[in-house]
Design a protein around this motif. Structure first.
Motif, PDB file in Angstrom:
ATOM      1  N   TYR A 142      90.189  63.640  31.377  1.00  0.00           N
ATOM      2  CA  TYR A 142      90.790  65.118  32.174  1.00  0.00           C
ATOM      3  C   TYR A 142      91.572  65.401  31.114  1.00  0.00           C
ATOM      4  CZ  TYR A 142      88.164  64.764  36.444  1.00  0.00           C
ATOM      5  OH  TYR A 142      87.170  64.935  37.321  1.00  0.00           O
ATOM      6  N   LYS A 143      92.638  64.677  30.588  1.00  0.00           N
ATOM      7  CA  LYS A 143      93.778  65.288  29.677  1.00  0.00           C
ATOM      8  C   LYS A 143      93.171  66.035  28.435  1.00  0.00           C
ATOM      9  CE  LYS A 143      97.968  65.871  28.307  1.00  0.00           C
ATOM     10  NZ  LYS A 143      99.108  64.583  28.022  1.00  0.00           N
TER      11      LYS A 143
ATOM     12  N   THR B 246     100.468  66.468  23.802  1.00  0.00           N
ATOM     13  CA  THR B 246      98.850  66.158  23.596  1.00  0.00           C
ATOM     14  C   THR B 246      98.611  64.434  23.675  1.00  0.00           C
ATOM     15  OG1 THR B 246      99.270  66.247  21.185  1.00  0.00           O
ATOM     16  CG2 THR B 246      98.653  68.094  22.036  1.00  0.00           C
TER      17      THR B 246
ATOM     18  N   GLU C 283     102.434  78.501  28.184  1.00  0.00           N
ATOM     19  CA  GLU C 283     101.424  77.771  28.415  1.00  0.00           C
ATOM     20  C   GLU C 283     101.213  77.314  30.070  1.00  0.00           C
ATOM     21  OE1 GLU C 283      98.566  77.306  26.537  1.00  0.00           O
ATOM     22  OE2 GLU C 283      99.170  78.626  25.119  1.00  0.00           O
ATOM     23  N   LYS C 284     102.438  77.089  30.482  1.00  0.00           N
ATOM     24  CA  LYS C 284     102.382  76.441  31.741  1.00  0.00           C
ATOM     25  C   LYS C 284     103.003  77.278  32.962  1.00  0.00           C
ATOM     26  CE  LYS C 284     102.734  72.029  29.594  1.00  0.00           C
ATOM     27  NZ  LYS C 284     103.251  70.504  30.119  1.00  0.00           N
TER      28      LYS C 284
ATOM     29  N   ASP D 183     103.398  66.625  31.476  1.00  0.00           N
ATOM     30  CA  ASP D 183     102.678  67.151  32.151  1.00  0.00           C
ATOM     31  C   ASP D 183     102.785  67.378  33.674  1.00  0.00           C
ATOM     32  OD1 ASP D 183     100.535  66.812  30.317  1.00  0.00           O
ATOM     33  OD2 ASP D 183     100.350  64.874  30.776  1.00  0.00           O
TER      34      ASP D 183
ATOM     35  N   TRP E  59      93.025  69.732  28.530  1.00  0.00           N
ATOM     36  CA  TRP E  59      94.073  70.658  28.378  1.00  0.00           C
ATOM     37  C   TRP E  59      94.543  70.668  26.685  1.00  0.00           C
ATOM     38  CZ3 TRP E  59      93.018  69.006  33.118  1.00  0.00           C
ATOM     39  CH2 TRP E  59      93.221  70.151  34.073  1.00  0.00           C
ATOM     40  N   THR E  60      94.245  69.211  26.182  1.00  0.00           N
ATOM     41  CA  THR E  60      94.495  69.183  24.715  1.00  0.00           C
ATOM     42  C   THR E  60      93.712  70.117  23.983  1.00  0.00           C
ATOM     43  OG1 THR E  60      93.487  67.241  24.507  1.00  0.00           O
ATOM     44  CG2 THR E  60      95.690  67.173  24.862  1.00  0.00           C
TER      45      THR E  60
ATOM     46  N   LYS F 286      92.314  72.794  24.847  1.00  0.00           N
ATOM     47  CA  LYS F 286      92.532  74.237  25.130  1.00  0.00           C
ATOM     48  C   LYS F 286      93.738  74.643  24.090  1.00  0.00           C
ATOM     49  CE  LYS F 286      94.676  77.125  28.830  1.00  0.00           C
ATOM     50  NZ  LYS F 286      96.037  77.204  28.369  1.00  0.00           N
ATOM     51  N   TRP F 287      94.824  73.751  24.139  1.00  0.00           N
ATOM     52  CA  TRP F 287      95.976  74.005  23.137  1.00  0.00           C
ATOM     53  C   TRP F 287      95.599  73.959  21.854  1.00  0.00           C
ATOM     54  CZ3 TRP F 287      98.500  69.987  26.726  1.00  0.00           C
ATOM     55  CH2 TRP F 287      98.990  70.562  28.028  1.00  0.00           C
TER      56      TRP F 287
END
Length: 251
Positions: free
Chosen positions: A207-208, A93, A149-150, A118, A211-212, A214-215
């Motif tokens: 942008y990062k 994160t 997740e990935k 990432d 995703w953080t 979402k997690w």
């Protein structure tokens, strides 16, 4: 010191595990070093954090069993596992791009470290795998939950359950590796990041955050905690201790 942290001219922070004689295995000093690199990267104006290993034989061979074989009970195991899981969640994160520069083999916990980044770049010819299943344990630093997740479900599940080393080409086909390189690891990584490093730091962080966020909403941290506790239970099993004893007594 088992690591170095360097700020490079192109604007990124470089963390290197410097335990070549131990195939860059993770001990408590390396854990603390990763934590220090994350803290520094979050506080200065670094545009990316690159993590790699010393030499060209190993990126990271996972947890150092010469240290961790002293852990016998689930409580002892949980203390170590939860510490590293918290570090990897902080890495996952971190509000800037992170890159695992896989310059050599990556085994077990080394793949968990790479999964938390990432992007994963690997040298052609390396092998890597989540081999924990052969040790009668599971991923215990959150790597399983992070991998889920990935990667597509079937790819992640087979990688974890097979517990085998795979070639860089196989790992790229499955989606674990994002890019392959041939020779100079750092130059190849800089070329891969060239357009990213040219962007405004605020853009990268924005942008990062997609995703953080979402997690956070999917309660990934709670799922990682469950993974840690499950691994701690398996850690104190006879099957795992038998494996560790065989590993420590091999020629």
């Amino acid at each position: 010191m088992s690591y170095t942290i360097e700020k490079r001219d192109k604007g990124y922070l470089l963390f290197t595990i410097t335990r070549n004689e131990k195939r860059n295995a993770i001990n408590y000093d390396v854990m603390n070093g990763i934590g220090a690199a994350i803290k520094r990267a979050s506080e200065d104006d670094s545009k990316a954090l690159i993590i790699t290993g010393e030499g060209d034989q190993a990126f990271c061979s996972g947890g150092d069993l010469s240290v961790f074989h002293l852990l016998h009970t689930k409580e002892e195991a949980y203390s170590m596992l939860s510490k590293m899981a918290a570090i990897l969640y902080s890495l996952l994160t971190l509000p800037i791009p992170t890159i695992a520069l896989i310059n050599g083999s990556s085994i077990g916990g080394g793949c968990e470290l790479a999964a938390a980044c990432d992007f994963r770049l690997a040298r052609n010819g390396i092998k890597a795998g989540f081999v924990q299943g052969k040790q009668a344990i599971t991923t215990g630093w959150g790597g399983g939950a992070i991998l889920a997740e990935k990667l597509p479900a079937a790819n992640a599940m087979k990688m974890l359950m097979d517990a085998e080393l795979q070639t860089a080409e196989e790992l790229k086909a499955s989606g674990f590796i994002d890019n392959l390189f041939e020779k100079d690891a750092l130059k190849s990584c800089e070329a891969y990041l060239e357009k990213i490093l040219a962007k405004d730091l605020r853009v990268l962080k924005s942008y990062k955050r997609i995703w953080t966020r979402k997690w956070e909403e999917s309660k990934l941290r709670e799922r990682i905690e469950e993974e840690v506790r499950n691994c701690a239970l398996l850690w104190e099993s006879d099957a795992h201790h038998d494996y560790v004893n065989r590993f420590m007594n091999k020629d």
